[in-house]
Design a protein around this motif. Structure first.
Motif, PDB file in Angstrom:
ATOM      1  N   VAL A  82       0.774  -1.292   0.226  1.00 33.95           N
ATOM      2  CA  VAL A  82      -0.114   0.096   0.003  1.00 33.95           C
ATOM      3  C   VAL A  82       0.824   1.317   0.084  1.00 33.95           C
ATOM      4  O   VAL A  82       0.559   2.300  -0.736  1.00 33.95           O
ATOM      5  N   TRP A  83       1.744   1.321   0.928  1.00 33.23           N
ATOM      6  CA  TRP A  83       2.604   2.745   1.121  1.00 33.23           C
ATOM      7  C   TRP A  83       3.012   3.774  -0.275  1.00 33.23           C
ATOM      8  O   TRP A  83       3.078   4.931  -0.233  1.00 33.23           O
ATOM      9  N   PRO A  84       3.253   2.831  -1.264  1.00 35.41           N
ATOM     10  CA  PRO A  84       3.858   3.594  -2.606  1.00 35.41           C
ATOM     11  C   PRO A  84       2.736   4.569  -2.993  1.00 35.41           C
ATOM     12  O   PRO A  84       2.982   5.627  -3.781  1.00 35.41           O
ATOM     13  N   ALA A  85       1.498   4.398  -2.532  1.00 39.11           N
ATOM     14  CA  ALA A  85       0.484   5.312  -3.242  1.00 39.11           C
ATOM     15  C   ALA A  85       0.805   6.745  -2.556  1.00 39.11           C
ATOM     16  O   ALA A  85       0.279   7.751  -3.018  1.00 39.11           O
ATOM     17  N   LEU A  86       1.465   6.745  -1.487  1.00 39.50           N
ATOM     18  CA  LEU A  86       1.866   8.172  -0.869  1.00 39.50           C
ATOM     19  C   LEU A  86       2.821   8.976  -1.701  1.00 39.50           C
ATOM     20  O   LEU A  86       2.933  10.186  -1.518  1.00 39.50           O
ATOM     21  N   ALA A  87       3.493   8.078  -2.619  1.00 38.86           N
ATOM     22  CA  ALA A  87       4.287   8.905  -3.747  1.00 38.86           C
ATOM     23  C   ALA A  87       3.498  10.012  -4.391  1.00 38.86           C
ATOM     24  O   ALA A  87       4.298  10.902  -4.890  1.00 38.86           O
ATOM     25  N   LEU A  88       2.268   9.977  -4.389  1.00 43.56           N
ATOM     26  CA  LEU A  88       1.420  10.720  -5.354  1.00 43.56           C
ATOM     27  C   LEU A  88       0.958  11.932  -4.366  1.00 43.56           C
ATOM     28  O   LEU A  88       0.116  13.034  -4.977  1.00 43.56           O
ATOM     29  N   ILE A  89       1.116  12.219  -3.256  1.00 42.94           N
ATOM     30  CA  ILE A  89       0.597  13.073  -2.308  1.00 42.94           C
ATOM     31  C   ILE A  89       1.227  14.438  -2.618  1.00 42.94           C
ATOM     32  O   ILE A  89       0.583  15.590  -2.432  1.00 42.94           O
ATOM     33  N   GLY A  90       2.347  14.491  -3.291  1.00 37.75           N
ATOM     34  CA  GLY A  90       3.036  15.857  -3.484  1.00 37.75           C
ATOM     35  C   GLY A  90       3.066  16.198  -5.046  1.00 37.75           C
ATOM     36  O   GLY A  90       3.674  17.044  -5.272  1.00 37.75           O
ATOM     37  N   THR A  91       2.213  15.501  -5.621  1.00 36.28           N
ATOM     38  CA  THR A  91       2.233  16.151  -7.165  1.00 36.28           C
ATOM     39  C   THR A  91       1.673  17.316  -7.265  1.00 36.28           C
ATOM     40  O   THR A  91       0.801  17.771  -6.551  1.00 36.28           O
ATOM     41  N   PRO A  92       2.240  18.177  -8.179  1.00 33.91           N
ATOM     42  CA  PRO A  92       1.804  19.676  -8.403  1.00 33.91           C
ATOM     43  C   PRO A  92       0.214  19.786  -8.484  1.00 33.91           C
ATOM     44  O   PRO A  92      -0.193  18.841  -9.360  1.00 33.91           O
ATOM     45  N   ARG A  93      -0.388  20.745  -8.132  1.00 32.11           N
ATOM     46  CA  ARG A  93      -1.656  20.835  -8.427  1.00 32.11           C
ATOM     47  C   ARG A  93      -2.286  21.127  -9.822  1.00 32.11           C
ATOM     48  O   ARG A  93      -1.352  21.538 -10.693  1.00 32.11           O
ATOM     49  N   GLY A  94      -3.441  20.864 -10.300  1.00 30.85           N
ATOM     50  CA  GLY A  94      -3.760  20.858 -11.645  1.00 30.85           C
ATOM     51  C   GLY A  94      -3.853  19.752 -12.420  1.00 30.85           C
ATOM     52  O   GLY A  94      -3.938  18.611 -11.931  1.00 30.85           O
ATOM     53  N   ARG A  95      -3.405  19.797 -13.586  1.00 36.56           N
ATOM     54  CA  ARG A  95      -3.288  18.852 -14.522  1.00 36.56           C
ATOM     55  C   ARG A  95      -2.302  17.815 -14.402  1.00 36.56           C
ATOM     56  O   ARG A  95      -2.514  16.420 -14.415  1.00 36.56           O
ATOM     57  N   SER A  96      -1.158  18.121 -13.666  1.00 38.02           N
ATOM     58  CA  SER A  96      -0.310  16.876 -13.022  1.00 38.02           C
ATOM     59  C   SER A  96      -1.016  15.959 -12.132  1.00 38.02           C
ATOM     60  O   SER A  96      -0.816  14.678 -12.288  1.00 38.02           O
ATOM     61  N   THR A  97      -1.657  16.517 -11.159  1.00 45.09           N
ATOM     62  CA  THR A  97      -2.253  15.844 -10.192  1.00 45.09           C
ATOM     63  C   THR A  97      -3.345  14.867 -10.725  1.00 45.09           C
ATOM     64  O   THR A  97      -3.512  13.797 -10.680  1.00 45.09           O
ATOM     65  N   ARG A  98      -4.322  15.690 -11.607  1.00 39.07           N
ATOM     66  CA  ARG A  98      -5.253  14.839 -12.400  1.00 39.07           C
ATOM     67  C   ARG A  98      -4.881  13.777 -13.114  1.00 39.07           C
ATOM     68  O   ARG A  98      -5.271  12.552 -13.108  1.00 39.07           O
ATOM     69  N   GLU A  99      -3.961  13.866 -14.130  1.00 42.25           N
ATOM     70  CA  GLU A  99      -3.211  12.957 -14.799  1.00 42.25           C
ATOM     71  C   GLU A  99      -2.644  11.762 -13.919  1.00 42.25           C
ATOM     72  O   GLU A  99      -2.789  10.638 -14.407  1.00 42.25           O
ATOM     73  N   ALA A 100      -1.774  12.102 -12.899  1.00 35.59           N
ATOM     74  CA  ALA A 100      -1.025  11.093 -11.997  1.00 35.59           C
ATOM     75  C   ALA A 100      -2.018  10.205 -11.243  1.00 35.59           C
ATOM     76  O   ALA A 100      -2.026   9.085 -11.589  1.00 35.59           O
ATOM     77  N   TRP A 101      -3.037  10.967 -10.846  1.00 37.93           N
ATOM     78  CA  TRP A 101      -4.004  10.267  -9.896  1.00 37.93           C
ATOM     79  C   TRP A 101      -5.016   9.455 -10.818  1.00 37.93           C
ATOM     80  O   TRP A 101      -5.602   8.130 -10.529  1.00 37.93           O
ATOM     81  N   THR A 102      -5.461  10.079 -11.838  1.00 37.52           N
ATOM     82  CA  THR A 102      -6.204   9.268 -12.911  1.00 37.52           C
ATOM     83  C   THR A 102      -5.512   7.852 -13.377  1.00 37.52           C
ATOM     84  O   THR A 102      -5.999   6.650 -13.510  1.00 37.52           O
ATOM     85  N   ALA A 103      -4.204   7.992 -13.792  1.00 37.97           N
ATOM     86  CA  ALA A 103      -3.581   6.796 -14.185  1.00 37.97           C
ATOM     87  C   ALA A 103      -3.546   5.881 -13.238  1.00 37.97           C
ATOM     88  O   ALA A 103      -3.214   4.559 -13.522  1.00 37.97           O
ATOM     89  N   ALA A 104      -3.220   6.200 -11.878  1.00 36.13           N
ATOM     90  CA  ALA A 104      -2.989   5.283 -10.959  1.00 36.13           C
ATOM     91  C   ALA A 104      -4.500   4.583 -10.324  1.00 36.13           C
ATOM     92  O   ALA A 104      -4.472   3.321 -10.253  1.00 36.13           O
ATOM     93  N   ALA A 105      -5.421   5.309 -10.614  1.00 31.39           N
ATOM     94  CA  ALA A 105      -6.639   4.587 -10.502  1.00 31.39           C
ATOM     95  C   ALA A 105      -6.935   3.735 -11.467  1.00 31.39           C
ATOM     96  O   ALA A 105      -7.352   2.380 -11.111  1.00 31.39           O
ATOM     97  N   VAL A 106      -6.857   4.036 -12.687  1.00 34.37           N
ATOM     98  CA  VAL A 106      -7.144   3.151 -13.990  1.00 34.37           C
ATOM     99  C   VAL A 106      -6.191   1.872 -13.673  1.00 34.37           C
ATOM    100  O   VAL A 106      -6.620   0.773 -13.907  1.00 34.37           O
ATOM    101  N   THR A 107      -4.873   2.057 -13.575  1.00 32.26           N
ATOM    102  CA  THR A 107      -4.109   0.877 -13.225  1.00 32.26           C
ATOM    103  C   THR A 107      -4.276   0.149 -12.324  1.00 32.26           C
ATOM    104  O   THR A 107      -4.375  -1.118 -12.186  1.00 32.26           O
ATOM    105  N   ALA A 108      -4.803   0.628 -10.975  1.00 34.34           N
ATOM    106  CA  ALA A 108      -4.933  -0.224  -9.831  1.00 34.34           C
ATOM    107  C   ALA A 108      -6.312  -1.141 -10.156  1.00 34.34           C
ATOM    108  O   ALA A 108      -6.542  -2.028  -9.865  1.00 34.34           O
ATOM    109  N   VAL A 109      -7.340  -0.364 -10.742  1.00 33.62           N
ATOM    110  CA  VAL A 109      -8.502  -1.106 -10.994  1.00 33.62           C
ATOM    111  C   VAL A 109      -8.248  -2.314 -12.080  1.00 33.62           C
ATOM    112  O   VAL A 109      -8.874  -3.484 -12.010  1.00 33.62           O
ATOM    113  N   THR A 110      -7.442  -1.930 -13.261  1.00 35.20           N
ATOM    114  CA  THR A 110      -7.499  -2.898 -13.982  1.00 35.20           C
ATOM    115  C   THR A 110      -6.760  -4.132 -13.528  1.00 35.20           C
ATOM    116  O   THR A 110      -7.129  -5.308 -13.729  1.00 35.20           O
TER     117      THR A 110
END
Length: 398
Positions: free
Chosen positions: A151-179
């Protein structure tokens, strides 16, 4: 490290206990996994489904025993992390201190990193953070892969820059995890059985709460230690209260991280790295379990921070290294002292967990300060009325 692993039958090296984790426990789970099932009902299996493919990976080297293949793949992963840190460190504005920290810091844990799969997990977090400047989607994918293993590597995303970077990184993470969860659920039976086992965990003797109970035991508290859920834990009155307090501290740490992210106004290229180290430090210190191999995570994240010249975590790294060195003393060298809560064991745990707590507090304070916008420069005085003293900036002619 490899020599120590081969000769770990000596008392100070754990009398074979470190290597036994691989050739006995991991190999036992490997038997279930290769037949398409997770170890259902096994109270020692407390890992997300992504751990299954990692424990199956030694099958990629059929000419070796399971133990040999596991260690070989761990060494390969260690080399890959070192190579990536070194390559990033040679870029403009970066530093080779990260590669040096990883190379010097990992052996402080003796042979433990080679007999656990935390090096592989750390590799996902390291790759997630180091790919962020070039591909936010790749950052999210690596973070999700690591989170599915531990679980803990998900915390690597907590500091992603706001805006588009966060949306893209978190969306890619969610899609990868669900798949991948869907894929693992289709290929294996009982992939989510680990959730039942996690809920029963108590207070491990090496945790911050365990240190409190160790000193309470010296003062007459009637509790005792027992091996359960894959660790030596305290049992007795007030243990549940300490466990609840640990969970409350973890919730508080999460709230503080959310508050930092909401209030932060200034991001640098090092901020995602610094935030990841801070988050993992806070969650490690407040956890009911702090095993020595957890230090692999912190060394890896501290190494990533030191690749950036503008990191705020440079004073935190020595504290992490010191805690790592003490961890190797308490396990495996002096684990009996810790189990029996002798004064030597109590002092060892007080020092190790004190260093970790200090690192966590210092890390969070420095992260918060870095999120404040830099003060505006005061306006310069008006130019002198004497035209001969007007700075060249104001001249229009040659």
């Amino acid at each position: 490290m490899l020599w120590l692993l081969v000769h770990d039958e000596y008392g100070l090296l754990g009398r074979g206990g470190v290597a036994r984790e691989v050739w006995k426990l991991y190999f036992h789970w490997y038997g279930f996994l290769r037949h398409g099932s997770f170890p259902s009902g096994d109270h020692l299996w407390q890992y997300p489904p992504g751990a299954g493919p990692v424990l199956l990976s030694p099958a990629l080297l059929p000419g070796l025993t399971y133990f040999q293949a596991f260690v070989a793949l761990t060494l390969f992963t260690d080399a890959a992390i070192t190579s990536v840190l070194a390559r990033v460190g040679t870029r403009p504005g970066r530093s080779l201190r990260g590669a040096a920290l990883w190379t010097a810091g990992l052996p402080l844990l003796l042979h433990i990193p080679l007999a656990r799969y935390d090096v592989q997990v750390t590799a996902f977090a390291v790759m997630s953070l180091l790919t962020l400047p070039r591909s936010t989607r790749a950052c999210g994918v690596f973070a999700a892969l690591g989170a599915l293993v531990k679980v803990w590597p998900a915390l690597a995303l907590i500091g992603t820059p706001r805006g588009r970077s966060t949306r893209e990184a978190w969306t890619a993470a969610a899609v990868t995890a669900v798949t991948l969860l869907a894929l693992l659920a289709a290929l294996f039976r009982d992939p989510f059985d680990f959730l039942r086992q996690q809920g029963g965990r108590g207070v491990q003797i090496e945790s911050l709460g365990g240190t409190v109970l160790m000193f309470a035991r010296r003062a007459g508290w009637p509790g005792r230690t027992r091996y359960q859920y894959g660790a030596v834990e305290f049992v007795g009155p007030q243990v549940h209260t300490v466990a609840v307090c640990s969970l409350a501290l973890t919730a508080t740490a999460f709230a503080l991280l959310v508050l930092w992210r909401v209030r932060a106004r200034h991001w640098t290229p090092a901020t995602p790295y610094d935030a990841a180290l801070t988050a993992v430090l806070l969650f490690t210190v407040t956890s009911r379990v702090i095993s020595p191999q957890y230090m692999v995570w912190l060394v890896g994240l501290a190494a990533v921070c030191l690749t950036a010249q503008r990191t705020t975590q440079r004073p935190v790294a020595p504290l992490v290294l010191a805690a790592t060195a003490v961890s190797a003393v308490e396990y495996p060298a002096c684990y009996g002292e810790v189990i029996h809560s002798t004064w030597a064991g109590c002092v060892l745990m007080l020092v190790r967990n004190g260093l970790l707590a200090s690192a966590a507090v210092l890390s969070f304070v420095r992260l918060c300060r870095s999120g404040r916008p830099a003060p505006e420069r005061p306006e310069t005085d008006a130019p002198s009325r004497n035209p001969d003293r007007i700075p060249a900036l104001f001249h229009t002619g040659g």
